[in-house]
Design a protein around this motif. Structure first.
Motif, mmCIF file in Angstrom:
data_model
loop_
_atom_site.group_PDB
_atom_site.id
_atom_site.type_symbol
_atom_site.label_atom_id
_atom_site.label_comp_id
_atom_site.label_asym_id
_atom_site.label_seq_id
_atom_site.Cartn_x
_atom_site.Cartn_y
_atom_site.Cartn_z
ATOM 1 N N HIS A 197 24.311 -11.544 -7.084
ATOM 2 C CA HIS A 197 23.462 -12.412 -6.275
ATOM 3 C C HIS A 197 22.691 -11.649 -5.202
ATOM 4 C CE1 HIS A 197 24.977 -16.434 -7.623
ATOM 5 N NE2 HIS A 197 25.780 -15.591 -8.228
ATOM 6 N N LYS A 198 22.917 -10.343 -5.113
ATOM 7 C CA LYS A 198 22.186 -9.558 -4.128
ATOM 8 C C LYS A 198 20.772 -9.289 -4.629
ATOM 9 C CE LYS A 198 25.965 -7.153 -1.931
ATOM 10 N NZ LYS A 198 26.535 -5.875 -1.568
ATOM 11 N N TYR A 199 19.853 -9.179 -3.681
ATOM 12 C CA TYR A 199 18.485 -8.843 -4.038
ATOM 13 C C TYR A 199 18.406 -7.376 -4.433
ATOM 14 C CZ TYR A 199 16.952 -13.203 -1.913
ATOM 15 O OH TYR A 199 16.777 -14.516 -1.609
ATOM 16 N N SER A 200 17.617 -7.083 -5.436
ATOM 17 C CA SER A 200 17.386 -5.693 -5.797
ATOM 18 C C SER A 200 16.356 -5.110 -4.837
ATOM 19 C CB SER A 200 16.903 -5.586 -7.238
ATOM 20 O OG SER A 200 15.724 -6.348 -7.394
ATOM 21 N N SER A 201 16.255 -3.812 -4.807
ATOM 22 C CA SER A 201 15.297 -3.152 -3.926
ATOM 23 C C SER A 201 13.874 -3.503 -4.350
ATOM 24 C CB SER A 201 15.477 -1.637 -3.997
ATOM 25 O OG SER A 201 16.749 -1.291 -3.534
ATOM 26 N N VAL A 202 13.063 -3.786 -3.378
ATOM 27 C CA VAL A 202 11.662 -4.119 -3.636
ATOM 28 C C VAL A 202 10.808 -2.991 -3.077
ATOM 29 C CG1 VAL A 202 9.803 -5.758 -3.163
ATOM 30 C CG2 VAL A 202 12.151 -6.579 -3.496
ATOM 31 N N HIS A 203 9.948 -2.452 -3.917
ATOM 32 C CA HIS A 203 9.082 -1.369 -3.478
ATOM 33 C C HIS A 203 7.873 -1.931 -2.731
ATOM 34 C CE1 HIS A 203 11.382 1.546 -5.708
ATOM 35 N NE2 HIS A 203 11.389 0.708 -6.728
ATOM 36 N N VAL A 204 7.443 -1.230 -1.716
ATOM 37 C CA VAL A 204 6.296 -1.640 -0.920
ATOM 38 C C VAL A 204 5.034 -1.341 -1.728
ATOM 39 C CG1 VAL A 204 5.039 -1.257 1.231
ATOM 40 C CG2 VAL A 204 7.537 -1.194 1.211
ATOM 41 N N PRO A 205 4.150 -2.321 -1.883
ATOM 42 C CA PRO A 205 2.941 -2.073 -2.655
ATOM 43 C C PRO A 205 2.003 -1.150 -1.870
ATOM 44 C CG PRO A 205 2.874 -4.267 -1.715
ATOM 45 C CD PRO A 205 4.235 -3.701 -1.425
#
Length: 71
Positions: free
Chosen positions: A58-66
């Motif tokens: 349920h944890k968010y995965s890493s999101v890369h900065v556009p």
């Protein structure tokens, strides 16, 4: 009551730990409820309670900065 957080080193599930500073307990150990790995063990007579806060799925995965927009 002393509060802290712990994360399973195997599946990364997050737990909240409550440790009594006034009530006696006993030595013990606790395992992750998700994967079964050992979370902690202690020999001193402490009363501890572990509560699962967030399972790893349920944890968010890493999101890369556009990249910045080009003007």
């Amino acid at each position: 009551m002393k509060m802290s957080d712990v994360t399973c080193s195997s599946c990364f599930a997050a737990y909240e730990v409550a440790e009594s500073v006034s009530l006696p307990g006993s030595p013990g150990r606790v395992q992750c409820t998700i994967c079964g790995e050992l979370l902690a063990s202690w020999q001193e007579p402490k009363l501890r309670a572990y509560r699962l806060i967030l399972p790893s799925e349920h944890k968010y995965s890493s999101v890369h900065v556009p990249p910045s927009p080009v003007s």
